[in-house]
Design an enzyme around this catalytic site. Structure first.
Site, PDB file in Angstrom:
ATOM      1  N   LYS A 198      42.285  42.050 -15.253  1.00 20.05           N
ATOM      2  CA  LYS A 198      41.397  40.979 -15.694  1.00 20.05           C
ATOM      3  C   LYS A 198      40.579  41.395 -16.922  1.00 20.05           C
ATOM      4  O   LYS A 198      40.245  40.563 -17.772  1.00 20.05           O
ATOM      5  CB  LYS A 198      40.507  40.524 -14.533  1.00 20.05           C
ATOM      6  CG  LYS A 198      41.313  39.858 -13.405  1.00 20.05           C
ATOM      7  CD  LYS A 198      42.125  38.672 -13.937  1.00 20.05           C
ATOM      8  CE  LYS A 198      42.834  37.895 -12.860  1.00 20.05           C
ATOM      9  NZ  LYS A 198      43.550  36.714 -13.382  1.00 20.05           N
TER      10      LYS A 198
ATOM     11  N   TYR B  20      43.535  45.437 -10.084  1.00 20.90           N
ATOM     12  CA  TYR B  20      43.264  44.010 -10.306  1.00 20.90           C
ATOM     13  C   TYR B  20      42.191  43.852 -11.397  1.00 20.90           C
ATOM     14  O   TYR B  20      42.346  43.071 -12.336  1.00 20.90           O
ATOM     15  CB  TYR B  20      42.803  43.343  -9.001  1.00 20.90           C
ATOM     16  CG  TYR B  20      42.463  41.872  -9.159  1.00 20.90           C
ATOM     17  CD1 TYR B  20      43.462  40.916  -9.327  1.00 20.90           C
ATOM     18  CD2 TYR B  20      41.132  41.447  -9.147  1.00 20.90           C
ATOM     19  CE1 TYR B  20      43.142  39.570  -9.485  1.00 20.90           C
ATOM     20  CE2 TYR B  20      40.806  40.104  -9.295  1.00 20.90           C
ATOM     21  CZ  TYR B  20      41.816  39.169  -9.464  1.00 20.90           C
ATOM     22  OH  TYR B  20      41.499  37.845  -9.624  1.00 20.90           O
TER      23      TYR B  20
END
Ligand code: NDP
Length: 232
Positions: free
Chosen positions: A154, A150
């Site tokens: 980002k 994750y």
């Protein structure tokens, strides 16, 4: 005086959480808003709560056809796009030993590939300047254990945003990246109380943020208040 009178915005992920709060804020400031997401029922619910300045368009950002359809429907209704918020995203943790290819592919397909091609298509509708706002995350900078993939998606969002800000200044288009800390939205639905508390423990204010607080920052980036801000 309203800050977004006469402006048109597309917000992917606008049927939930941060995207929905941004849609509400933009409409409150005079904008016309198109929200996009996969779930038609959530789009319908959101449009009902947002009122006549909002329209919902079903779109899965992992599908190039859906992205093309989204912007062609928008182009049928408006001459130009002023603001693009790429808020569609999915979360989820997977420590290295239990990381699967499926988890990796799903996160990168939505958070990176989906966002990149949303912006590539959306920017074509920005004729006289504009503001592009990408949803990154603090995770892309602080890299919490168990959230490597994750966080990597980002970090990629931030990298793209900074590069695009340099590519697009000539057209008067600003690109900025919102990188919120933990914020109270359905993305937390599957997160255990222990993990949630571990996030709160690391936040100086010792609380989770509210989507409306992120919407305030989005309004700054969308409006002329940030006319000298790009690539942040
Ligand atoms: P939500 O789960 O409330 O919203 C996620 C949104 O993304 C939904 O509207 C969802 O709609 C949409 N979405 C997911 N997958 C797709 C897809 N394939 N195609 C189109 N739309 C999709 O979570 P948040 O509001 O919290 O998340 C919004 C953004 O903010 C995300 O990018 C997230 O990573 C980021 N963020 C969130 C933080 C938080 O703590 N909440 C902190 C930092 C960043 P649908 O399911 O209908 O497709």
């Amino acid at each position: 005086m309203l800050k977004l009178t006469g402006k048109t915005a597309v917000i992917t992920g606008g049927n939930s959480g941060i995207g929905l709060a941004i849609a509400q804020r933009f409409i409150g400031q005079g904008a016309r808003v198109f929200i996009a997401g996969r779930r038609q029922d959530k789009l319908d619910e959101a449009v009902k709560s947002l009122g006549p300045a909002a329209e919902g368009i079903q779109c899965d950002v992992t599908s190039s056809e859906d992205i093309a359809r989204l912007f062609s429907l928008v182009a049928e209704k408006v001459e130009q796009l002023d603001i693009l918020v790429a808020a569609s995203g999915i979360g989820g943790g997977a420590p290295l030993y239990s990381l699967t290819e499926e988890h990796f592919d799903k996160l990168f397909a939505t958070n990176v590939r989906g966002l990149v091609f949303t912006v590539r298509e959306g920017v074509r509708l920005m004729k006289q300047g504009g503001s592009i706002i990408l949803l990154g995350s603090i995770a892309g900078k602080v890299n919490p254990a168990g959230y490597g993939t994750y966080s990597a998606t980002k970090a990629a969002v931030s990298s793209y945003g900074r590069a695009w800000s340099k590519e697009l200044t000539g057209q008067g288009i600003r690109v900025n990246i919102l990188s919120p800390g933990p914020t109270e939205t359905p993305i937390f639905d599957g997160v255990s109380t222990e993990v949630r508390q571990s996030f709160i423990d690391k936040i100086p204010m010792k609380r989770i943020g509210q989507p409306e607080e992120i919407a305030s920052a989005a309004l700054f980036f969308a409006s002329e208040d940030s006319s000298f801000v790009t690539g942040t």
